[in-house]
Design a protein around this motif. Structure first.
Motif, PDB file in Angstrom:
ATOM      1  N   VAL A   1      27.605  46.836  37.686  1.00  0.00           N
ATOM      2  CA  VAL A   1      29.057  46.907  37.916  1.00  0.00           C
ATOM      3  C   VAL A   1      29.670  45.520  37.943  1.00  0.00           C
ATOM      4  O   VAL A   1      30.755  45.288  37.391  1.00  0.00           O
ATOM      5  CB  VAL A   1      29.333  47.656  39.240  1.00  0.00           C
ATOM      6  CG1 VAL A   1      30.810  47.589  39.592  1.00  0.00           C
ATOM      7  CG2 VAL A   1      28.896  49.110  39.119  1.00  0.00           C
ATOM      8  N   LYS A   2      28.971  44.576  38.566  1.00  0.00           N
ATOM      9  CA  LYS A   2      29.469  43.202  38.632  1.00  0.00           C
ATOM     10  C   LYS A   2      29.592  42.605  37.238  1.00  0.00           C
ATOM     11  O   LYS A   2      30.580  41.921  36.922  1.00  0.00           O
ATOM     12  CB  LYS A   2      28.523  42.357  39.482  1.00  0.00           C
ATOM     13  CG  LYS A   2      28.970  40.909  39.643  1.00  0.00           C
ATOM     14  CD  LYS A   2      27.978  40.129  40.492  1.00  0.00           C
ATOM     15  CE  LYS A   2      28.412  38.679  40.613  1.00  0.00           C
ATOM     16  NZ  LYS A   2      27.418  37.874  41.392  1.00  0.00           N
ATOM     17  N   ALA A   3      28.597  42.888  36.378  1.00  0.00           N
ATOM     18  CA  ALA A   3      28.654  42.372  35.004  1.00  0.00           C
ATOM     19  C   ALA A   3      29.851  42.948  34.255  1.00  0.00           C
ATOM     20  O   ALA A   3      30.546  42.235  33.520  1.00  0.00           O
ATOM     21  CB  ALA A   3      27.347  42.705  34.280  1.00  0.00           C
ATOM     22  N   GLU A   4      30.126  44.262  34.454  1.00  0.00           N
ATOM     23  CA  GLU A   4      31.277  44.878  33.797  1.00  0.00           C
ATOM     24  C   GLU A   4      32.590  44.289  34.313  1.00  0.00           C
ATOM     25  O   GLU A   4      33.524  44.027  33.537  1.00  0.00           O
ATOM     26  CB  GLU A   4      31.256  46.389  34.021  1.00  0.00           C
ATOM     27  CG  GLU A   4      30.112  47.106  33.312  1.00  0.00           C
ATOM     28  CD  GLU A   4      30.219  46.995  31.804  1.00  0.00           C
ATOM     29  OE1 GLU A   4      31.363  46.954  31.289  1.00  0.00           O
ATOM     30  OE2 GLU A   4      29.171  46.935  31.137  1.00  0.00           O
ATOM     31  N   LEU A   5      32.667  44.054  35.629  1.00  0.00           N
ATOM     32  CA  LEU A   5      33.879  43.451  36.198  1.00  0.00           C
ATOM     33  C   LEU A   5      34.099  42.037  35.669  1.00  0.00           C
ATOM     34  O   LEU A   5      35.248  41.637  35.401  1.00  0.00           O
ATOM     35  CB  LEU A   5      33.777  43.431  37.729  1.00  0.00           C
ATOM     36  CG  LEU A   5      33.877  44.790  38.429  1.00  0.00           C
ATOM     37  CD1 LEU A   5      33.643  44.630  39.919  1.00  0.00           C
ATOM     38  CD2 LEU A   5      35.247  45.422  38.192  1.00  0.00           C
ATOM     39  N   GLU A   6      33.018  41.286  35.520  1.00  0.00           N
ATOM     40  CA  GLU A   6      33.150  39.930  34.967  1.00  0.00           C
ATOM     41  C   GLU A   6      33.670  39.984  33.533  1.00  0.00           C
ATOM     42  O   GLU A   6      34.495  39.151  33.131  1.00  0.00           O
ATOM     43  CB  GLU A   6      31.798  39.227  35.036  1.00  0.00           C
ATOM     44  CG  GLU A   6      31.380  38.840  36.446  1.00  0.00           C
ATOM     45  CD  GLU A   6      30.020  38.182  36.482  1.00  0.00           C
ATOM     46  OE1 GLU A   6      29.353  38.185  35.418  1.00  0.00           O
ATOM     47  OE2 GLU A   6      29.619  37.668  37.547  1.00  0.00           O
ATOM     48  N   LYS A   7      33.208  40.976  32.767  1.00  0.00           N
ATOM     49  CA  LYS A   7      33.735  41.119  31.401  1.00  0.00           C
ATOM     50  C   LYS A   7      35.231  41.427  31.418  1.00  0.00           C
ATOM     51  O   LYS A   7      36.000  40.888  30.616  1.00  0.00           O
ATOM     52  CB  LYS A   7      32.978  42.234  30.679  1.00  0.00           C
ATOM     53  CG  LYS A   7      31.540  41.890  30.353  1.00  0.00           C
ATOM     54  CD  LYS A   7      30.864  43.046  29.637  1.00  0.00           C
ATOM     55  CE  LYS A   7      29.415  42.745  29.318  1.00  0.00           C
ATOM     56  NZ  LYS A   7      28.752  43.882  28.630  1.00  0.00           N
ATOM     57  N   ILE A   8      35.650  42.305  32.356  1.00  0.00           N
ATOM     58  CA  ILE A   8      37.079  42.656  32.444  1.00  0.00           C
ATOM     59  C   ILE A   8      37.905  41.448  32.840  1.00  0.00           C
ATOM     60  O   ILE A   8      38.989  41.191  32.289  1.00  0.00           O
ATOM     61  CB  ILE A   8      37.269  43.817  33.435  1.00  0.00           C
ATOM     62  CG1 ILE A   8      36.613  45.089  32.887  1.00  0.00           C
ATOM     63  CG2 ILE A   8      38.750  44.071  33.702  1.00  0.00           C
ATOM     64  CD1 ILE A   8      36.584  46.231  33.867  1.00  0.00           C
ATOM     65  N   LEU A   9      37.396  40.673  33.814  1.00  0.00           N
ATOM     66  CA  LEU A   9      38.107  39.461  34.233  1.00  0.00           C
ATOM     67  C   LEU A   9      38.221  38.468  33.086  1.00  0.00           C
ATOM     68  O   LEU A   9      39.266  37.824  32.900  1.00  0.00           O
ATOM     69  CB  LEU A   9      37.389  38.829  35.432  1.00  0.00           C
ATOM     70  CG  LEU A   9      37.481  39.607  36.754  1.00  0.00           C
ATOM     71  CD1 LEU A   9      36.627  38.933  37.812  1.00  0.00           C
ATOM     72  CD2 LEU A   9      38.942  39.673  37.227  1.00  0.00           C
ATOM     73  N   GLN A  10      37.144  38.321  32.311  1.00  0.00           N
ATOM     74  CA  GLN A  10      37.206  37.426  31.153  1.00  0.00           C
ATOM     75  C   GLN A  10      38.247  37.908  30.142  1.00  0.00           C
ATOM     76  O   GLN A  10      38.981  37.109  29.550  1.00  0.00           O
ATOM     77  CB  GLN A  10      35.826  37.347  30.497  1.00  0.00           C
ATOM     78  CG  GLN A  10      34.783  36.600  31.332  1.00  0.00           C
ATOM     79  CD  GLN A  10      33.417  36.612  30.684  1.00  0.00           C
ATOM     80  OE1 GLN A  10      33.243  37.191  29.604  1.00  0.00           O
ATOM     81  NE2 GLN A  10      32.444  35.990  31.336  1.00  0.00           N
ATOM     82  N   CYS A  11      38.340  39.226  29.998  1.00  0.00           N
ATOM     83  CA  CYS A  11      39.335  39.784  29.073  1.00  0.00           C
ATOM     84  C   CYS A  11      40.753  39.489  29.559  1.00  0.00           C
ATOM     85  O   CYS A  11      41.626  39.084  28.778  1.00  0.00           O
ATOM     86  CB  CYS A  11      39.095  41.291  28.935  1.00  0.00           C
ATOM     87  SG  CYS A  11      40.239  42.116  27.802  1.00  0.00           S
ATOM     88  N   PHE A  12      40.989  39.681  30.880  1.00  0.00           N
ATOM     89  CA  PHE A  12      42.304  39.373  31.434  1.00  0.00           C
ATOM     90  C   PHE A  12      42.637  37.889  31.315  1.00  0.00           C
ATOM     91  O   PHE A  12      43.780  37.509  31.028  1.00  0.00           O
ATOM     92  CB  PHE A  12      42.372  39.826  32.901  1.00  0.00           C
ATOM     93  CG  PHE A  12      42.662  41.286  33.069  1.00  0.00           C
ATOM     94  CD1 PHE A  12      43.828  41.842  32.554  1.00  0.00           C
ATOM     95  CD2 PHE A  12      41.771  42.122  33.717  1.00  0.00           C
ATOM     96  CE1 PHE A  12      44.108  43.199  32.709  1.00  0.00           C
ATOM     97  CE2 PHE A  12      42.044  43.471  33.880  1.00  0.00           C
ATOM     98  CZ  PHE A  12      43.207  44.012  33.362  1.00  0.00           C
ATOM     99  N   ASP A  13      41.611  37.037  31.543  1.00  0.00           N
ATOM    100  CA  ASP A  13      41.837  35.604  31.388  1.00  0.00           C
ATOM    101  C   ASP A  13      42.238  35.271  29.956  1.00  0.00           C
ATOM    102  O   ASP A  13      43.141  34.445  29.709  1.00  0.00           O
ATOM    103  CB  ASP A  13      40.574  34.824  31.782  1.00  0.00           C
ATOM    104  CG  ASP A  13      40.315  34.899  33.284  1.00  0.00           C
ATOM    105  OD1 ASP A  13      41.279  35.175  34.027  1.00  0.00           O
ATOM    106  OD2 ASP A  13      39.165  34.677  33.693  1.00  0.00           O
TER     107      ASP A  13
END
Length: 210
Positions: A149-161
């Motif tokens: 889940v943490k890896a998926e959240l990091e991907k989402i944050l990178q997308c938002f960035d």
């Protein structure tokens, strides 16, 4: 043969004394049978050299079998005495002798009740170990799930960035405000698309009636 289990002797020798005596008995018996066959063969050769001999080989065989039976009966009696002596004096551990691997029991004696209590405690500890192992396995599975889940959240944050950087490059200002406007625009477009689809359906129905 002796019916005494002789468990202590078996622990020391690595085999049961009764098994040892049985193998000795079989070896002596086989040797006796072989000796009788040799004696029979010698007698048949001697008779072949005697002219006009009235003794047939079948008679020799009957005499050999009779003599073998006589020898076996006496052998069994002698072996029974020999077995008794060997089991008592050679293959027997006296009651006052303690094997080296059992001396710890002499140093730390336990009663049956104390031994049973230790067995019960050991069983409880084994159950606790199994329960703790199951809990540890469940925690590991949960940690693996959290890591995914943490890896998926990091991907989402990178997308938002990345979207925020794109908005800044095009002068869109605050990304949150731009995202809110984008959401409202998307909703308006969905409403317009829905209205167009309804009007298209009405037109099709009108054309079918005409």
């Amino acid at each position: 043969m002796s019916v005494d289990p002789m468990a202590y002797e078996t622990q020391f020798f690595g085999f049961t004394p009764q098994t040892c005596m049985l193998r000795v008995y079989i070896a002596f018996q086989d040797y006796l049978f072989e000796m009788m066959l040799v004696v029979e063969g010698v007698m048949l050769k001697k008779l072949d050299g005697i002219p006009d001999c009235k003794i047939s080989p079948s008679q020799i065989r009957k005499c050999t079998e009779k003599f073998l039976l006589f020898m076996k009966e006496h052998f069994d009696k002698l072996f029974a005495k020999m077995e008794e002596v060997l089991l008592q004096l050679v293959l027997n551990i006296p009651k006052n002798v303690l094997l080296p691997e059992d001396r710890v029991q002499e140093q730390y004696p336990y009663s049956k009740e104390e031994f049973q209590a230790l067995q019960d405690e050991l069983q409880q500890l084994q159950q606790q170990c199994r329960a703790e192992a199951a809990v540890e396995q469940a925690l590991r599975a949960e940690l693996e799930e959290q890591a995914a889940v943490k890896a998926e959240l990091e991907k989402i944050l990178q997308c938002f960035d990345g979207l925020e950087n794109i908005c800044r490059e095009h002068g869109a200002g605050n990304f949150k405000e731009s995202f809110a406007l984008l959401t409202q625009s998307s909703k308006k477009l969905q409403d317009v698309l829905k209205d167009v689809e309804e009007k298209s359906k009405k037109l099709k129905q009108h054309d079918q009636l005409m």
